[in-house]
Design an enzyme around this catalytic site. Structure first.
Site, PDB file in Angstrom:
ATOM      1  N   PRO A 105       0.741  -1.354   0.040  1.00 35.32           N
ATOM      2  CA  PRO A 105       0.036  -0.121   0.220  1.00 35.32           C
ATOM      3  C   PRO A 105       0.851   1.150   0.018  1.00 35.32           C
ATOM      4  O   PRO A 105       0.439   2.229  -0.467  1.00 35.32           O
ATOM      5  CB  PRO A 105      -0.672  -0.189   1.286  1.00 35.32           C
ATOM      6  CG  PRO A 105      -1.066  -1.606   1.573  1.00 35.32           C
ATOM      7  CD  PRO A 105       0.451  -2.048   1.155  1.00 35.32           C
ATOM      8  N   SER A 190       8.065  -8.619   6.641  1.00 31.42           N
ATOM      9  CA  SER A 190       8.428  -7.890   5.654  1.00 31.42           C
ATOM     10  C   SER A 190       8.002  -8.768   4.287  1.00 31.42           C
ATOM     11  O   SER A 190       7.924  -9.791   4.261  1.00 31.42           O
ATOM     12  CB  SER A 190      10.082  -7.412   5.311  1.00 31.42           C
ATOM     13  OG  SER A 190      10.610  -8.784   4.962  1.00 31.42           O
ATOM     14  N   HIS A 239       8.785  -3.398  10.723  1.00 28.51           N
ATOM     15  CA  HIS A 239       9.649  -4.399  10.169  1.00 28.51           C
ATOM     16  C   HIS A 239      11.000  -4.523  11.129  1.00 28.51           C
ATOM     17  O   HIS A 239      11.691  -3.586  11.668  1.00 28.51           O
ATOM     18  CB  HIS A 239      10.067  -4.116   8.759  1.00 28.51           C
ATOM     19  CG  HIS A 239       8.713  -4.154   7.969  1.00 28.51           C
ATOM     20  ND1 HIS A 239       7.937  -5.280   7.911  1.00 28.51           N
ATOM     21  CD2 HIS A 239       8.477  -3.364   6.968  1.00 28.51           C
ATOM     22  CE1 HIS A 239       6.854  -5.032   6.911  1.00 28.51           C
ATOM     23  NE2 HIS A 239       7.240  -3.801   6.368  1.00 28.51           N
TER      24      HIS A 239
END
Length: 264
Positions: A105, A190, A239
């Site tokens: 996104p 990730s 992450h």
């Protein structure tokens, strides 16, 4: 991993694993549910049970001036993350062959304005990926559902050969649980380690390029940008790249996969 995550059959939403009308839970918002409509990718997305050789290409600055393009393109199946640039001088170092590419996104919002305006530039940017499979996180967070749908409809309306598909949130939850059981502590996996995980189920021989989350080259020790195409930093709230890399390094040491950290 195959016995716990079932990536070959469950990584991508299909009519077989998620019939129309199914209630699914967003993997990033555990208590939020959605009802699925027709999948944009009804057939099974992976026609082969396994490929012999696969390259998973991260976007790390370690790929700059690596000369790894030909080696990457020699793999039978090539997986890339987050719509990376492949032309205008990058070809020699990262190759152009693509069988699967993810689109997160953040990229869709920052680079393409969430497709709220003109959509043709977005579709034109996809030409380099040919008819590859594009994985979209439609059911990770509520805001990503309309965005992913706009991407799929844009691709259909403007007749791009790329094939949109949606990550299965059940698979992503199973994957997160698997890596936690291996000792990985990360707020959210990730795209890179998600794709490495999938490749380990789809491929006999997995090679990784562009996976190096540090600011200095491991061999020359010179300074590296975060990505081979820019120096935008990773959001560490979401992450844990060094921790993920440590897991990949362990798999490399065990002979499960091969990390390429030098020039090719």
């Amino acid at each position: 991993m195959s016995s716990e995550c079932h990536g070959f059959d469950k990584a991508v939403i299909t009519q077989a694993n998620t019939p129309v009308g199914s209630q699914i839970v967003y993997d990033g918002e555990k208590k939020i549910k959605a009802q699925t409509g027709a999948s944009p990718n009804n057939p099974h997305p992976f026609p082969n049970k396994t490929w012999e050789t696969c390259a998973v290409v991260g976007n790390g600055g370690i790929l700059s001036d690596s000369g790894c393009g030909k080696m990457i393109d020699s793999a039978q199946f090539v997986i890339r993350c987050n719509l990376p640039p492949l032309v205008n001088g990058y070809e020699e170092h990262v190759g152009v062959k693509t069988g699967l590419v993810t689109a997160n996104p953040t990229i869709l919002t920052k680079k393409f304005g969430s497709l709220a305006g003109r959509r043709r530039p977005f579709v034109e940017s996809l030409q380099i990926y040919g008819n590859s499979l594009m994985l979209l996180p439609a059911f990770s967070f509520r805001f990503s559902t309309p965005l992913s749908l706009r991407v799929a409809y844009t691709i259909e309306d403007l007749q791009s050969p790329i094939r949109p598909a949606y990550f299965n949130p059940d698979y992503l939850q199973s994957l997160a649980a698997f890596w936690r059981s291996q000792g990985l502590r990360a707020p959210r996996l990730s795209s890179g380690i998600m794709m490495v995980s999938l490749a380990l189920e789809l491929c006999d021989d997995v090679h990784l390029y562009g996976f190096w989350p540090f600011s200095n080259h491991p061999l020359g020790l010179h300074t590296l940008t975060n990505h081979y195409y820019d120096d935008v930093k990773v959001n560490t709230r979401f992450h844990a790249m060094p921790a993920e890399f440590n897991m990949l390094l362990q798999l490399h040491s065990q002979g499960v996969l091969r990390l390429h950290l030098g020039d090719c």
